[in-house]
Structures are given as C-alpha cells and as structure tokens.
Design a protein around this motif. Structure first.
Motif, PDB file in Angstrom:
ATOM      1  N   GLN B  83       0.874  -1.171   0.000  1.00  0.00           N
ATOM      2  CA  GLN B  83       0.000   0.000   0.000  1.00  0.00           C
ATOM      3  C   GLN B  83       0.911   1.221   0.000  1.00  0.00           C
ATOM      4  OE1 GLN B  83      -3.002  -0.178   3.143  1.00  0.00           O
ATOM      5  NE2 GLN B  83      -2.755  -2.395   3.270  1.00  0.00           N
ATOM      6  N   PRO B  84       0.874   2.030  -1.087  1.00  0.00           N
ATOM      7  CA  PRO B  84       1.776   3.183  -1.154  1.00  0.00           C
ATOM      8  C   PRO B  84       1.454   4.210  -0.070  1.00  0.00           C
ATOM      9  CG  PRO B  84       0.285   3.147  -3.041  1.00  0.00           C
ATOM     10  CD  PRO B  84       0.030   1.892  -2.269  1.00  0.00           C
ATOM     11  N   LEU B  85       2.495   4.850   0.447  1.00  0.00           N
ATOM     12  CA  LEU B  85       2.328   5.841   1.519  1.00  0.00           C
ATOM     13  C   LEU B  85       3.005   7.144   1.128  1.00  0.00           C
ATOM     14  CD1 LEU B  85       3.361   3.687   4.638  1.00  0.00           C
ATOM     15  CD2 LEU B  85       1.025   4.301   3.958  1.00  0.00           C
ATOM     16  N   ASP B  86       2.334   8.256   1.406  1.00  0.00           N
ATOM     17  CA  ASP B  86       2.951   9.585   1.322  1.00  0.00           C
ATOM     18  C   ASP B  86       2.557  10.305   2.588  1.00  0.00           C
ATOM     19  OD1 ASP B  86       4.408  10.085  -1.270  1.00  0.00           O
ATOM     20  OD2 ASP B  86       2.511   9.248  -2.028  1.00  0.00           O
ATOM     21  N   LEU B  87       3.517  10.473   3.480  1.00  0.00           N
ATOM     22  CA  LEU B  87       3.208  10.981   4.819  1.00  0.00           C
ATOM     23  C   LEU B  87       3.903  12.324   5.059  1.00  0.00           C
ATOM     24  CD1 LEU B  87       3.757   7.665   6.834  1.00  0.00           C
ATOM     25  CD2 LEU B  87       1.643   8.487   5.779  1.00  0.00           C
ATOM     26  N   ALA B  88       3.212  13.196   5.807  1.00  0.00           N
ATOM     27  CA  ALA B  88       3.789  14.492   6.175  1.00  0.00           C
ATOM     28  C   ALA B  88       3.946  14.564   7.686  1.00  0.00           C
ATOM     29  CB  ALA B  88       2.894  15.629   5.686  1.00  0.00           C
ATOM     30  N   GLU B  89       4.973  15.271   8.118  1.00  0.00           N
ATOM     31  CA  GLU B  89       5.244  15.457   9.563  1.00  0.00           C
ATOM     32  C   GLU B  89       5.200  14.111  10.297  1.00  0.00           C
ATOM     33  OE1 GLU B  89       6.433  18.204  10.378  1.00  0.00           O
ATOM     34  OE2 GLU B  89       5.853  19.257   8.553  1.00  0.00           O
ATOM     35  N   VAL B  90       6.158  13.279   9.956  1.00  0.00           N
ATOM     36  CA  VAL B  90       6.187  11.916  10.482  1.00  0.00           C
ATOM     37  C   VAL B  90       7.139  11.814  11.670  1.00  0.00           C
ATOM     38  CG1 VAL B  90       6.150   9.495   9.762  1.00  0.00           C
ATOM     39  CG2 VAL B  90       6.178  11.307   8.020  1.00  0.00           C
ATOM     40  N   ASN B  91       6.682  11.147  12.723  1.00  0.00           N
ATOM     41  CA  ASN B  91       7.523  10.821  13.878  1.00  0.00           C
ATOM     42  C   ASN B  91       6.855   9.660  14.612  1.00  0.00           C
ATOM     43  OD1 ASN B  91       5.389  11.973  15.417  1.00  0.00           O
ATOM     44  ND2 ASN B  91       6.289  14.007  15.074  1.00  0.00           N
ATOM     45  N   PHE B  92       7.424   9.210  15.712  1.00  0.00           N
ATOM     46  CA  PHE B  92       6.821   8.069  16.406  1.00  0.00           C
ATOM     47  C   PHE B  92       5.417   8.388  16.908  1.00  0.00           C
ATOM     48  CE2 PHE B  92      10.904   5.643  16.851  1.00  0.00           C
ATOM     49  CZ  PHE B  92      10.402   4.454  16.367  1.00  0.00           C
ATOM     50  N   ALA B  93       5.197   9.640  17.323  1.00  0.00           N
ATOM     51  CA  ALA B  93       3.861   9.995  17.819  1.00  0.00           C
ATOM     52  C   ALA B  93       2.813   9.836  16.720  1.00  0.00           C
ATOM     53  CB  ALA B  93       3.859  11.423  18.360  1.00  0.00           C
ATOM     54  N   SER B  94       3.161  10.259  15.501  1.00  0.00           N
ATOM     55  CA  SER B  94       2.169  10.136  14.417  1.00  0.00           C
ATOM     56  C   SER B  94       1.975   8.678  14.010  1.00  0.00           C
ATOM     57  CB  SER B  94       2.575  10.994  13.205  1.00  0.00           C
ATOM     58  OG  SER B  94       3.712  10.467  12.555  1.00  0.00           O
TER      59      SER B  94
END
Lengths: 238, 238
Positions: B83-94
C-alpha cells in the motif's frame, strides 16, 4: 522440521469474535490432524486422518463433511518427525510434570496424539452462540461437561509455550474422541493406565490472521482482561 | 496475502540466548527486506533489496556478504501487496497514533518502509556480547546512541500486535539506514517533514524456533520478568 498451522487467535475469540473466518476446506489444506471450533463457537472439533468430528453441546458427535463450514479458531498439522510414545499412568498431572520436562517442551509448540483405554474421561463442549456474541468468559461459565468411564479413544491436541498464552491456549490444549465416535470434547480430566501414540515437535508456527474480517481488524483487545479470562476459562488441567 | 518470517523470540533473547541460531543465508530465503541482530547481539541489522547492513556499536556500518554469519533473532519478508504511503510530519507519535488507527493495525503484523529526508534521527546500537551472556536488560542499559540531523535514508521494520509482546517487540520495531550507508541503527526518535514508501499487512506470521539449540530448549522464561524487561529495554518510541 514441521509446521503447526493456526487460524485465528484466542485473544480475538475471547473478545467475542466468534464468527467463522476460514473454511474447513482451506484449513484442511494445512494438515490432517487438529482441533478447533465452528462458527459461533459451535462445539469442539477433532480432526484425525483428515476426518472431521464435531461434538456439540447436547453431547452428540457429528461427522462433518461440508468443506464450506467456517471456523473462527483452529489448529492443524500434518504428522511427521513423530516420536513414538508408550506411557503408563497418564493424566494431566503426568503430562504437565515429568513429560514436559523430559521432552523439553516449555519453549516449543508440539502435537500430542495418544490412543488407548481410559478409565475416566471428562470433557466440556462449548455451546453455539449467536451474534451479538458474548465474551468467551461468559460462554465458559455455562458450558456443559460430560464424563465417560472405561472408554477407548484418542487424545489429539497441542502444547504451546507460555509466551504465546494470549495467542493460543498456553500449555496443553487437548481434545478427546472415542473410537466409536460417539463421545468427544475439550479434555478436562482423564486417567489411563497405558496409552501409546506419538509426539511431534514443530520448528515453525504458521499463525494465520483473518485480516479481511472487520470484527478482527477493529476489535480492541485489553490484554489484562484477556489474560484473566483465559486463566478462568481455559485453566482446566492443573 | 503475504507472510512475515521471524526466527527466534524476544523472550529467549531477553533470557540471554544471544548465540546465533540461523545463518544469514537461510534467513534470506524468506525475504529480501528485514531487520535483526548478529551472533552475540552484535549490532543492528538492516536488510534492503537482499543487501545486508550491520551497524556495530562504534557507529560503523558494515556491508555483510558472509552468508554463514549467524543470527539469534531476525525478521524478514518479501515485498508484496504494498500500500503506497505519502506521509507528512512523520515521527513516532504520528505512527503510534493516527497511522495505526487509520490502517487498523492493532491486531495484525505489518511492515513499514519509508524513505526521505529526516530533520533528526536518533538510533541505538547493541554492543556485541560474549558468553556467558547477560540479560538483554543488562545490555540495554549500556547501549550507545547516535544522532544525525538532515539525513536522507530509509526506515524499515514492523508493527506487531500487543498479544505478541513477549514473542517479538509489540508495536513498532523500526531500524534506520542512511542512503550513504554510513549511519544506521535501531530507531529511537525521528522527525521528517515528508516521507514516502509503503505498508504491507501480513495475513500470516511464520514463527521459526531454533528447536535443536539446547540453550533455547532448556531456557526458563519468567514471563513477568520478560514483560518488565521488554518494557524497559524496548520501550523507546512512545
């Protein structure tokens, strides 16, 4: 080198996901011996030589040939690498004690298959539930038990390591069926002067998840509750 | 429909069984992406496109081509059903929050593979131990950490359901490697404005046990201690 195949998890069943998620036909592709339960926690299943028997809560045993029947939780394996067993004075105490130690089972999955004449057998049989499903703990409270003395039959089931205790039943999880296929269930107590059979130690667990099932995906498992519930509903052989 | 292959268990590693029990060659038969550690808990391993990198406790990253090297604990898979992913503002919390909920990961095993430029990365690297091995908790106390800012690289690792928390690391277990292959380790912290990659949800866990290893077979696992130790040594991303 052999594999135990398991579909579903005890934790999910515990949380009330009792609808069937694998067909019997698909399950049997992974082995000809095993145990499980049908859709709605309907009874106790014994699979021997690819033949499927279901003990239902009236005490009746059905021979199941409908491969489209679905199961929420089941384990099967193909016999192989068998270590022959000849045991005397067998009961849960002997299996839990010296047997586990002698065969160094604590950290592995293993299948046990024993045949002979039992002086005493006590089983329980899960009654079929309908949606909305209760918790497994609720169901466990009202399960009928049956006893039989001087019966010839077969024990089939598994040993699982303690660290898998929320995934499946830790320790021994054994079912029984009589040679006449008239008496079966989840084994609670037994005594036998002499049994023979085999032990199979698996190097792999093939744990299968019903990932397309929404109840499974969205279910919330409270681990502390699961542990308590398993201890109360599966704690039957110590 | 795809499978995550895991060799060894966290509980066994935790108990000090750190000697290698599978060769790298045998492990790679089961997948071309993964994470793990070498004999003696020697470093943090990243496997991408079948290439194997080992970050050792000096901070150096080695490209490993010796297929006879052994590992006590490792997970690999073959990419598929991505499943392709494009993520913004990524960290462990997100990842721990919205991402797990959105993709309904709580009860399944999944692989995460993310690439891009990271504003900040903090990793730790397990130092090689020699027999008689200490507990993993002892080792965890003295593990060096390394940080890097503005680094381009890849996250690879897994999500595991809570009920498997003594079998493997529950929740996210992620490793990082920079594009220049000079910086890698077990991911403790990261921040990235934008990452792309893929998510793979497994319908099966193929859990492999070193059943011929005497230390594994005879080892005694105290479950309460294991849970405490895992919480203390692996609890790094919440």
């Amino acid at each position: 080198m052999s594999t135990l195949y398991e579909h579903g998890t005890l934790a999910s069943l515990m949380a009330g996901n009792m609808a069937g998620t694998i067909t019997l036909g698909d399950l049997l592709k992974h082995g000809s011996r095993g145990i499980g339960t049908f859709d709605g926690l309907d009874g106790e299943v014994v699979i021997l030589d690819g033949e499927v028997y279901q003990a239902v809560s009236s005490g009746q045993v059905n021979h199941i040939t409908d491969l489209t029947a679905k199961m929420p939780f089941a384990s099967v394996h193909e016999p192989g690498d068998l270590q022959p067993l000849d045991l005397a004075e067998v009961n849960f105490a002997s299996l839990n004690g010296g047997f586990v130690k002698q065969h160094e089972l604590s950290n592995v999955f293993a299948a046990l298959h024993l045949q002979g004449t039992f002086t005493h057998v006590k089983v329980r049989i899960a009654p079929k539930q309908t949606a909305p499903y209760p918790s497994l703990l609720e169901v466990a409270k009202g399960q009928p038990t049956f006893t039989r003395d001087n019966v010839t039959g077969t024990i089939i089931g598994y040993y699982a390591p303690e660290i898998f205790g929320s995934v499946t039943a830790a320790g021994w999880h054994l079912h029984f069926i009589s040679d006449d296929r008239q008496f079966a269930g989840h084994l609670l107590e037994f005594n036998a002067p002499k049994l023979s059979g085999d032990l199979q130690i698996f190097d792999s667990l093939d744990q299968h998840f019903p990932i397309t099932d929404q109840a499974f995906r969205q279910g919330s498992v409270d681990l502390a509750t699961v542990r308590d519930s398993i201890a109360q509903s599966e704690g039957n052989n110590e």
